[in-house]
Design a protein around this motif. Structure first.
Motif, short mmCIF file in Angstrom:
data_model
loop_
_atom_site.label_atom_id
_atom_site.label_comp_id
_atom_site.label_asym_id
_atom_site.label_seq_id
_atom_site.Cartn_x
_atom_site.Cartn_y
_atom_site.Cartn_z
N ALA A 93 0.83 -1.21 0.00
CA ALA A 93 0.00 0.00 0.00
C ALA A 93 0.86 1.25 0.00
CB ALA A 93 -0.92 0.00 1.22
N ILE A 94 1.89 1.27 0.84
CA ILE A 94 2.76 2.45 0.91
C ILE A 94 3.52 2.64 -0.39
CG2 ILE A 94 4.76 3.46 2.07
CD1 ILE A 94 3.80 2.14 4.65
N MET A 95 4.09 1.56 -0.93
CA MET A 95 4.84 1.68 -2.18
C MET A 95 3.94 2.10 -3.33
SD MET A 95 8.07 1.51 -2.10
CE MET A 95 8.25 1.51 -3.88
N THR A 96 2.72 1.60 -3.36
CA THR A 96 1.79 1.99 -4.42
C THR A 96 1.49 3.48 -4.35
OG1 THR A 96 0.77 -0.22 -4.41
CG2 THR A 96 -0.50 1.57 -5.41
N MET A 97 1.31 3.99 -3.13
CA MET A 97 1.07 5.41 -2.95
C MET A 97 2.28 6.23 -3.39
SD MET A 97 -0.84 5.18 0.77
CE MET A 97 -0.16 6.73 1.26
N LEU A 98 3.47 5.81 -2.99
CA LEU A 98 4.68 6.56 -3.34
C LEU A 98 4.91 6.55 -4.85
CD1 LEU A 98 7.07 5.42 -0.47
CD2 LEU A 98 5.81 7.57 -0.66
N GLU A 99 4.63 5.43 -5.49
CA GLU A 99 4.77 5.36 -6.95
C GLU A 99 3.75 6.26 -7.64
OE1 GLU A 99 4.25 1.22 -7.57
OE2 GLU A 99 6.32 0.69 -7.07
N ALA A 100 2.53 6.28 -7.11
CA ALA A 100 1.47 7.08 -7.72
C ALA A 100 1.77 8.58 -7.63
CB ALA A 100 0.13 6.77 -7.05
N ASP A 178 14.09 4.38 -11.95
CA ASP A 178 12.86 3.95 -12.62
C ASP A 178 12.03 3.00 -11.76
OD1 ASP A 178 13.50 5.45 -14.86
OD2 ASP A 178 14.54 3.79 -15.85
N ASP A 179 12.72 2.13 -11.01
CA ASP A 179 11.99 1.13 -10.22
C ASP A 179 11.84 1.52 -8.75
OD1 ASP A 179 14.59 0.92 -9.39
OD2 ASP A 179 14.80 -1.22 -9.84
N MET A 180 12.34 2.70 -8.38
CA MET A 180 12.25 3.20 -7.01
C MET A 180 12.84 2.21 -6.00
SD MET A 180 8.56 5.17 -6.94
CE MET A 180 8.87 5.81 -5.31
#
Length: 214
Positions: A93-100, A178-180
């Motif tokens: 959830a956190i990584m998805t938010m940071l990527e978004a 690119d992949d964080m």
């Protein structure tokens, strides 16, 4: 000019979008007025101020709606993955938010400065951060319970997620990969440390007992 027939929510979305365009152009939020934004979207000023009092309010509206969309999409993903642990879902959830929000870093970078300059905004932002982290726990399977002690422990876990986000913020802001990967490594390491700290303080006791009973 936009007429009074336009739905308030849709109009607020347009105002928030106009605000984001100005912020992405490096304008200071304190210098952006509702009058300017209403002009940007060809809306009557008196109608715009009836919907949004200032740019800080619009920013919080935009931010919360973005988060809601992200977390709503994750609910479907998590429902299909019954094997993932609460910790794994929180990380995702956190990584998805940071990527978004990766392409919005320049908007989010001065958040703490805005909060210091505008105490009301700072308080509202802190409340929103708590609500967001509470939702992250909820969709990850960490629910409120019936006892006071259990809910106090859960509240500490929510604040732990906030602290985690604050800790990795600097890495995320500087991460141009690119992949964080640097952000994920920092997040994973910090999450592991947080879990060890939480376990040492028995913050997961009631949650673990509930999981063991199911």
């Amino acid at each position: 000019m936009t007429s009074n027939n336009q739905a308030p929510f849709a109009l607020k979305q347009k105002l928030a979008h106009a605000l984001n365009l100005r912020l992405m152009a490096n304008e200071q939020i304190s210098a952006i007025s509702i009058e300017q934004l209403s002009s940007d979207i060809d809306c009557e000023h008196h109608l715009a101020v009836a919907i949004a009092g200032n740019s800080y309010e619009l920013f919080l509206f935009w931010f919360e709606n973005e988060i809601a969309e992200i977390l709503s999409a994750l609910v479907a993903d998590f429902s299909e993955d019954e094997e993932a642990s609460v910790r794994e879902k929180i990380l995702e959830a956190i990584m998805t938010m940071l990527e978004a929000f990766a392409d919005k870093r320049q908007i989010l970078k001065p958040l703490h400065q805005w909060a210091l300059r505008e105490p009301k905004f700072g308080l509202a932002l802190a409340q929103l951060a708590y609500q967001i982290c509470d939702r992250i726990l909820l969709i990850s399977g960490d629910f409120p319970q019936d006892t006071l002690i259990a809910n106090i422990r859960r509240s500490v876990r929510v604040k732990g997620i906030i602290a985690l986000l604050i800790k990795i913020r600097a890495v995320w802001l500087q991460d141009q990969s690119d992949d964080m990967a640097p952000t994920f490594r920092a997040l994973d390491s910090s999450m592991q440390q947080a879990c060890e700290w939480a376990e040492s303080l028995r913050l997961f006791d009631n949650h673990s007992e509930e999981k063991n009973q199911t």
